[in-house]
Structures are given as C-alpha cells and as structure tokens.
Design a protein around this motif. Structure first.
Motif, PDB file in Angstrom:
ATOM      1  N   THR A 157      33.963  32.307  47.326  1.00  0.00           N
ATOM      2  CA  THR A 157      33.594  32.909  48.516  1.00  0.00           C
ATOM      3  C   THR A 157      32.207  33.315  48.606  1.00  0.00           C
ATOM      4  O   THR A 157      31.506  32.541  47.612  1.00  0.00           O
ATOM      5  CB  THR A 157      34.399  34.378  48.974  1.00  0.00           C
ATOM      6  N   ASP A 158      31.510  34.037  49.454  1.00  0.00           N
ATOM      7  CA  ASP A 158      30.207  34.181  49.608  1.00  0.00           C
ATOM      8  C   ASP A 158      29.724  35.663  49.359  1.00  0.00           C
ATOM      9  O   ASP A 158      29.183  36.468  50.043  1.00  0.00           O
ATOM     10  CB  ASP A 158      29.476  34.058  50.967  1.00  0.00           C
ATOM     11  N   LEU A 159      29.992  36.052  47.951  1.00  0.00           N
ATOM     12  CA  LEU A 159      29.642  37.629  47.635  1.00  0.00           C
ATOM     13  C   LEU A 159      28.091  37.574  47.445  1.00  0.00           C
ATOM     14  O   LEU A 159      27.687  38.718  47.319  1.00  0.00           O
ATOM     15  CB  LEU A 159      30.603  37.721  46.248  1.00  0.00           C
ATOM     16  N   GLU A 160      27.555  36.746  46.885  1.00  0.00           N
ATOM     17  CA  GLU A 160      26.180  36.813  46.640  1.00  0.00           C
ATOM     18  C   GLU A 160      25.182  36.852  47.731  1.00  0.00           C
ATOM     19  O   GLU A 160      24.364  37.744  47.936  1.00  0.00           O
ATOM     20  CB  GLU A 160      25.743  35.780  45.768  1.00  0.00           C
ATOM     21  N   GLN A 161      25.294  35.660  48.596  1.00  0.00           N
ATOM     22  CA  GLN A 161      24.617  35.706  50.099  1.00  0.00           C
ATOM     23  C   GLN A 161      25.390  35.272  51.102  1.00  0.00           C
ATOM     24  O   GLN A 161      26.402  34.378  50.966  1.00  0.00           O
ATOM     25  CB  GLN A 161      23.590  34.710  49.655  1.00  0.00           C
ATOM     26  N   PRO A 162      25.442  35.849  52.111  1.00  0.00           N
ATOM     27  CA  PRO A 162      26.332  35.669  53.314  1.00  0.00           C
ATOM     28  C   PRO A 162      26.229  34.310  53.874  1.00  0.00           C
ATOM     29  O   PRO A 162      25.217  33.599  53.719  1.00  0.00           O
ATOM     30  CB  PRO A 162      25.672  36.576  54.469  1.00  0.00           C
ATOM     31  N   ASN A 163      27.336  33.603  54.075  1.00  0.00           N
ATOM     32  CA  ASN A 163      27.415  32.312  54.432  1.00  0.00           C
ATOM     33  C   ASN A 163      26.843  31.060  53.482  1.00  0.00           C
ATOM     34  O   ASN A 163      26.696  30.250  53.852  1.00  0.00           O
ATOM     35  CB  ASN A 163      26.917  32.114  56.075  1.00  0.00           C
ATOM     36  N   GLU A 204      39.979  40.889  55.098  1.00  0.00           N
ATOM     37  CA  GLU A 204      39.314  41.897  54.822  1.00  0.00           C
ATOM     38  C   GLU A 204      39.930  42.253  53.409  1.00  0.00           C
ATOM     39  O   GLU A 204      39.161  42.827  52.306  1.00  0.00           O
ATOM     40  CB  GLU A 204      39.271  43.045  55.381  1.00  0.00           C
ATOM     41  N   SER A 205      41.250  42.402  53.252  1.00  0.00           N
ATOM     42  CA  SER A 205      41.711  42.741  51.917  1.00  0.00           C
ATOM     43  C   SER A 205      41.633  41.830  50.799  1.00  0.00           C
ATOM     44  O   SER A 205      41.170  42.394  49.579  1.00  0.00           O
ATOM     45  CB  SER A 205      43.408  42.689  52.141  1.00  0.00           C
ATOM     46  N   ILE A 206      41.498  40.413  50.958  1.00  0.00           N
ATOM     47  CA  ILE A 206      40.783  39.501  49.882  1.00  0.00           C
ATOM     48  C   ILE A 206      39.661  39.627  49.412  1.00  0.00           C
ATOM     49  O   ILE A 206      39.293  39.650  48.377  1.00  0.00           O
ATOM     50  CB  ILE A 206      41.273  38.294  50.362  1.00  0.00           C
ATOM     51  N   LEU A 207      38.556  40.049  50.511  1.00  0.00           N
ATOM     52  CA  LEU A 207      37.333  40.170  50.249  1.00  0.00           C
ATOM     53  C   LEU A 207      37.000  41.450  49.537  1.00  0.00           C
ATOM     54  O   LEU A 207      36.295  41.423  48.476  1.00  0.00           O
ATOM     55  CB  LEU A 207      36.360  40.276  51.603  1.00  0.00           C
ATOM     56  N   ASP A 208      38.000  42.486  49.583  1.00  0.00           N
ATOM     57  CA  ASP A 208      37.881  43.819  48.651  1.00  0.00           C
ATOM     58  C   ASP A 208      38.039  43.505  47.485  1.00  0.00           C
ATOM     59  O   ASP A 208      37.551  44.134  46.618  1.00  0.00           O
ATOM     60  CB  ASP A 208      38.835  44.861  49.454  1.00  0.00           C
ATOM     61  N   ALA A 226      38.158  40.608  45.916  1.00  0.00           N
ATOM     62  CA  ALA A 226      37.102  39.250  45.423  1.00  0.00           C
ATOM     63  C   ALA A 226      36.211  39.576  44.501  1.00  0.00           C
ATOM     64  O   ALA A 226      35.840  39.060  43.311  1.00  0.00           O
ATOM     65  CB  ALA A 226      36.687  38.431  46.482  1.00  0.00           C
ATOM     66  N   ASN A 227      35.481  40.726  44.904  1.00  0.00           N
ATOM     67  CA  ASN A 227      34.266  41.242  43.933  1.00  0.00           C
ATOM     68  C   ASN A 227      34.816  41.450  42.614  1.00  0.00           C
ATOM     69  O   ASN A 227      34.291  41.340  41.715  1.00  0.00           O
ATOM     70  CB  ASN A 227      33.758  42.253  44.610  1.00  0.00           C
ATOM     71  N   HIS A 228      35.974  42.520  42.710  1.00  0.00           N
ATOM     72  CA  HIS A 228      36.540  43.203  41.400  1.00  0.00           C
ATOM     73  C   HIS A 228      37.045  41.580  40.560  1.00  0.00           C
ATOM     74  O   HIS A 228      36.640  41.798  39.333  1.00  0.00           O
ATOM     75  CB  HIS A 228      37.715  43.979  41.923  1.00  0.00           C
ATOM     76  N   LEU A 229      37.610  40.996  41.228  1.00  0.00           N
ATOM     77  CA  LEU A 229      38.086  39.665  40.392  1.00  0.00           C
ATOM     78  C   LEU A 229      36.916  38.815  39.851  1.00  0.00           C
ATOM     79  O   LEU A 229      37.042  38.445  38.606  1.00  0.00           O
ATOM     80  CB  LEU A 229      39.003  38.710  41.269  1.00  0.00           C
ATOM     81  N   LYS A 230      36.039  38.597  40.486  1.00  0.00           N
ATOM     82  CA  LYS A 230      34.725  37.928  40.079  1.00  0.00           C
ATOM     83  C   LYS A 230      33.964  38.699  38.757  1.00  0.00           C
ATOM     84  O   LYS A 230      34.094  37.894  37.796  1.00  0.00           O
ATOM     85  CB  LYS A 230      33.745  37.712  41.109  1.00  0.00           C
ATOM     86  N   TYR A 231      33.815  39.605  38.850  1.00  0.00           N
ATOM     87  CA  TYR A 231      33.433  40.432  37.905  1.00  0.00           C
ATOM     88  C   TYR A 231      34.191  40.692  36.828  1.00  0.00           C
ATOM     89  O   TYR A 231      33.625  40.858  35.515  1.00  0.00           O
ATOM     90  CB  TYR A 231      32.515  41.734  38.094  1.00  0.00           C
ATOM     91  N   THR A 232      35.587  40.916  36.777  1.00  0.00           N
ATOM     92  CA  THR A 232      36.495  41.220  35.773  1.00  0.00           C
ATOM     93  C   THR A 232      36.510  39.661  34.937  1.00  0.00           C
ATOM     94  O   THR A 232      36.577  39.908  33.558  1.00  0.00           O
ATOM     95  CB  THR A 232      37.775  41.617  36.478  1.00  0.00           C
ATOM     96  N   ARG A 233      36.550  38.663  35.763  1.00  0.00           N
ATOM     97  CA  ARG A 233      36.651  37.476  35.056  1.00  0.00           C
ATOM     98  C   ARG A 233      35.429  37.091  34.208  1.00  0.00           C
ATOM     99  O   ARG A 233      35.463  36.726  33.039  1.00  0.00           O
ATOM    100  CB  ARG A 233      36.683  36.352  36.065  1.00  0.00           C
ATOM    101  N   SER A 234      34.121  37.447  34.618  1.00  0.00           N
ATOM    102  CA  SER A 234      32.776  37.307  33.860  1.00  0.00           C
ATOM    103  C   SER A 234      33.052  38.169  32.726  1.00  0.00           C
ATOM    104  O   SER A 234      32.644  37.603  31.493  1.00  0.00           O
ATOM    105  CB  SER A 234      31.604  37.619  34.895  1.00  0.00           C
ATOM    106  N   ILE A 235      33.412  39.315  32.786  1.00  0.00           N
ATOM    107  CA  ILE A 235      33.313  40.248  31.604  1.00  0.00           C
ATOM    108  C   ILE A 235      34.557  40.014  30.340  1.00  0.00           C
ATOM    109  O   ILE A 235      34.181  39.924  29.509  1.00  0.00           O
ATOM    110  CB  ILE A 235      33.844  41.748  32.155  1.00  0.00           C
ATOM    111  N   LYS A 236      35.674  39.292  31.155  1.00  0.00           N
ATOM    112  CA  LYS A 236      36.635  38.698  30.040  1.00  0.00           C
ATOM    113  C   LYS A 236      35.994  37.645  29.397  1.00  0.00           C
ATOM    114  O   LYS A 236      36.271  37.395  28.168  1.00  0.00           O
ATOM    115  CB  LYS A 236      37.869  38.293  30.839  1.00  0.00           C
ATOM    116  N   SER A 237      35.231  36.875  30.115  1.00  0.00           N
ATOM    117  CA  SER A 237      34.565  35.448  29.323  1.00  0.00           C
ATOM    118  C   SER A 237      33.699  36.044  28.320  1.00  0.00           C
ATOM    119  O   SER A 237      33.460  35.393  27.226  1.00  0.00           O
ATOM    120  CB  SER A 237      33.922  34.782  30.506  1.00  0.00           C
TER     121      SER A 237
END
Length: 375
Positions: free
Chosen positions: A120-126, A160-164, A166-177
């Motif tokens: 998705t576009d968490l870092e920069q819109p679009n 909106e629910s997925i975007l809410d 997504a941010n958590h999943l992204k950083y959780t994935r990074s920290i787990k790595s």
C-alpha cells in the motif's frame, strides 16, 4: 466449509500442481484466479474482476494490470502475476508501481501463485511502498495469517479498517525480521545493553565482547525455545484424553512383539509435529499409536496414512522415520526432539499428499475400523 478449510484445500491443490505449472498464464488460471475466487470475488464478472485492465502511464500507452478487483466501478486491489515459483523481488514489481500510481487502488499484490505480497502507500500518498505490509504463503500459513487475509475478502473488505492495521503489520514484520537476525548475529550495542549489569566498570574489550556475544546469542535462542515449549505444552495438555488409553495393535505385523505407551519424549515430539502441521491440518486430525518398536503418527488416526514413526526406544539414539507421498519411510537420526522442526518441509509434503487425495478416506477409515474391531 470455513474460509480456512477452503484455503487448506486450495493449498493442497496448488502444492500438487505447482511443478506442472510452467508459464505465467498457467499460473494465473491454476493458482491466482482460484485464490481471488476464494476471497469471494466473481472472476467471471468483468465488472468485479477485470483481467488486463488498461492503465496508461504518461507516454506509455496500453499498460495492463494482470487483474484488478473493482468496487463500484473503481479498482481497489491490483494483482501483478509472475510464473509459478518466480522471483518476487521488488525490482520485478516495476509494472505494479506504475499501475498503482495511475489508478485509485490502495492495495497492490505481487504474486507467483504461491506467495502473495500486499503493498500500500504508507510512506507517501499514491506511491506504492517498496516493502510489503503483509505476505501470505499459500503453502505455509498460520491461522493468524488467514485472519489477516480475510480482511481482503469481498464480504469483509473495509478500506479504512485494512489501512489501520497495515501500518502495524508493516512495522511488526520489520521488527520480527530484525529480532530474527539478532538470534544468530546479535549486534554489539544490543550485547552491551543486556550485559550492562554484569560488566559494570569493565572495559568492553575484544575478548569480553566475543564471549558475551556468544552468551547473548545462546540465551536469546534458549529463551525462544523455552517459550515455544511452554506454548506447546499448554496447548496440548487439555487434549491428552485423545491419546490411546490402552495398547493398540501395531501398524505392521512384524512389529507385534508387544506394545508400549508413549513416553514423555514421544509425547513432546508428537506435540511438535502437530504444531508444525497445524497450518494444514487441525490438531485433532493427527493421532499417535503405539507399536512394539515405535510410535506411529497418523493422519485421521488411520494406520494406512502414516506421517512418521518415532523410533525412540533408545533415548540416546533418536530416529524418526518420515514418509513421502509414496508411503516410503526415510529414517533420519536426530540429536533432540527440537531437530524435528528442521524436518517441517518433509512432514508437510506427506500431509499434503493425504489431503490432496481425500476420495478414498471413507473407504480406508472403514477398513481401519474393521481391522481394529477384528483385532
């Protein structure tokens, strides 16, 4: 059939067919379309799932998205497909980057029919992020992964629910790595932090650093192992009633010299195997039976469907016999039950072979019941 059961069924079909699927087009038809259909979208309705949606990018005309899922006439999820088993490195997602920028879709999926990477576009819109916030492996998934995937299903889709999450999943994935890397190569700053109270006033010289890096690595790995064992024991203890209460006839006649009840180490191995196969098979579908020289781990408690045999009569010389799709046993020496985790792929291939051929289950279970009654 529940969503997770449908996913397991698709997983078994894909596992059986993946080596025969050689092209991108075949991957779309045999793997990706069934996956999209399972999410509840009508792959035969171009107003809902549009193949080769045109997405012109600047001077590039006629650019096409492999699949676009539409809602109210607007794309919400884009799929870029590679051939079965193909590389999904971000460098191969250039088309998806361009499509994402020129459509209103907020989610892009890069897939080879087995692994599905969600962007998705968490870092920069679009502008699509370079790292996925969620990854689903059709041949190796957990219940938690299925719950996250269900959010993309037609019946549950809420932007909106997925975007809410997504941010958590992204950083959780990074920290787990990061933590996973630290298991084998803890950084110096981390070692200094966890050993600070032991090294108060001491210089962090090379000899001390090397010593505490090894100690930290061992402690870290031991902590993870202890947590896994706690979870396994806690999860399996209430199900102890499923274990045979009395001796059961051996699987093969040549092992009929006498039966034994599962030992503590065999029960621990049994619990590990159930945990390994949990993404594919419900735990209650995996049983343990005693024989004279081994404990058999069986699919649907059917002695004609062996997954493996625990040959642990001599606890100083542990052997596990793992079966392949042809029911041929490969005997493997292990040093501890934890080594069974290294055999996950072999165990899953055996289980998938039984799942992929359910047609004879009723007949075989009936025969097994007759055999047990006659014994």
């Amino acid at each position: 059939m529940d969503f997770i059961d449908e996913m397991r069924a698709l997983s078994s079909r894909v596992a059986a067919a993946k080596d025969m699927v050689q092209t991108e087009e075949a991957t779309k038809n045999a793997m990706v379309m069934p996956f999209i259909h399972l999410l509840g979208y009508n792959v035969f309705d171009p107003l809902e799932v549009t193949p080769e949606l045109i997405a012109d990018v600047g001077t590039k005309k006629g650019e096409k998205v492999d699949y676009a899922i539409l809602k109210d006439g607007k794309p919400i999820i884009l799929f870029e497909c590679k051939k079965s088993g193909g590389d999904l490195h971000i460098n191969h997602a250039s088309q998806l980057f361009r499509y994402f920028h020129t459509t209103e879709a907020r989610f892009g999926v890069l897939t080879n029919g087995i692994v599905y990477r969600f962007f998705t576009d968490l870092e920069q819109p679009n502008k699509m992020d370079e790292k996925p916030f969620f990854e689903f492996n059709l041949l190796d998934f957990r219940d938690q992964d299925v719950e996250e995937l269900k959010k993309f299903a037609k019946a549950a889709f809420d932007l909106e629910s997925i975007l809410d999450t997504a941010n958590h999943l992204k950083y959780t994935r990074s920290i787990k790595s990061t933590l996973n890397n630290w298991l084998t190569d803890p950084p110096e700053d981390f070692v200094r932090l966890v050993s600070a109270e032991f090294l108060a006033g001491k210089q962090f010289r090379a000899a001390i650093k090397d010593q505490f890096i090894q100690i930290t690595k061992h402690a870290f790995q031991q902590l993870i192992a202890d947590k896994i064992n706690e979870r396994l024991k806690g999860a399996m203890t209430p199900e102890s009633a499923l274990l045979p209460a009395s001796p059961i006839a051996p699987v093969n006649a040549d092992d009929s010299q006498g039966e034994h009840q599962p030992s503590a180490i065999e029960i621990e191995a049994y619990q590990i195997i159930r945990a390994i196969l949990r993404p594919l098979i419900r735990p209650e579908m995996i049983a343990i039976r005693s024989a004279a020289s081994y404990c058999a781990i069986l699919y649907t408690d059917n002695n004609r469907k062996p997954i493996c045999r625990l040959r642990f009569n001599n606890e100083s010389r542990l052997i596990i016999g793992v079966f392949n799709a042809n029911k041929e046993e490969e005997r493997i020496h292990i040093t501890s039950v934890d080594d069974i985790f290294d055999l996950s792929d072999k165990l899953k291939l055996c289980a998938l072979a039984y799942i992929a051929s359910p047609a004879d289950d009723t007949k075989e279970l009936s025969e097994a019941a007759s055999d047990t009654a006659s014994e």
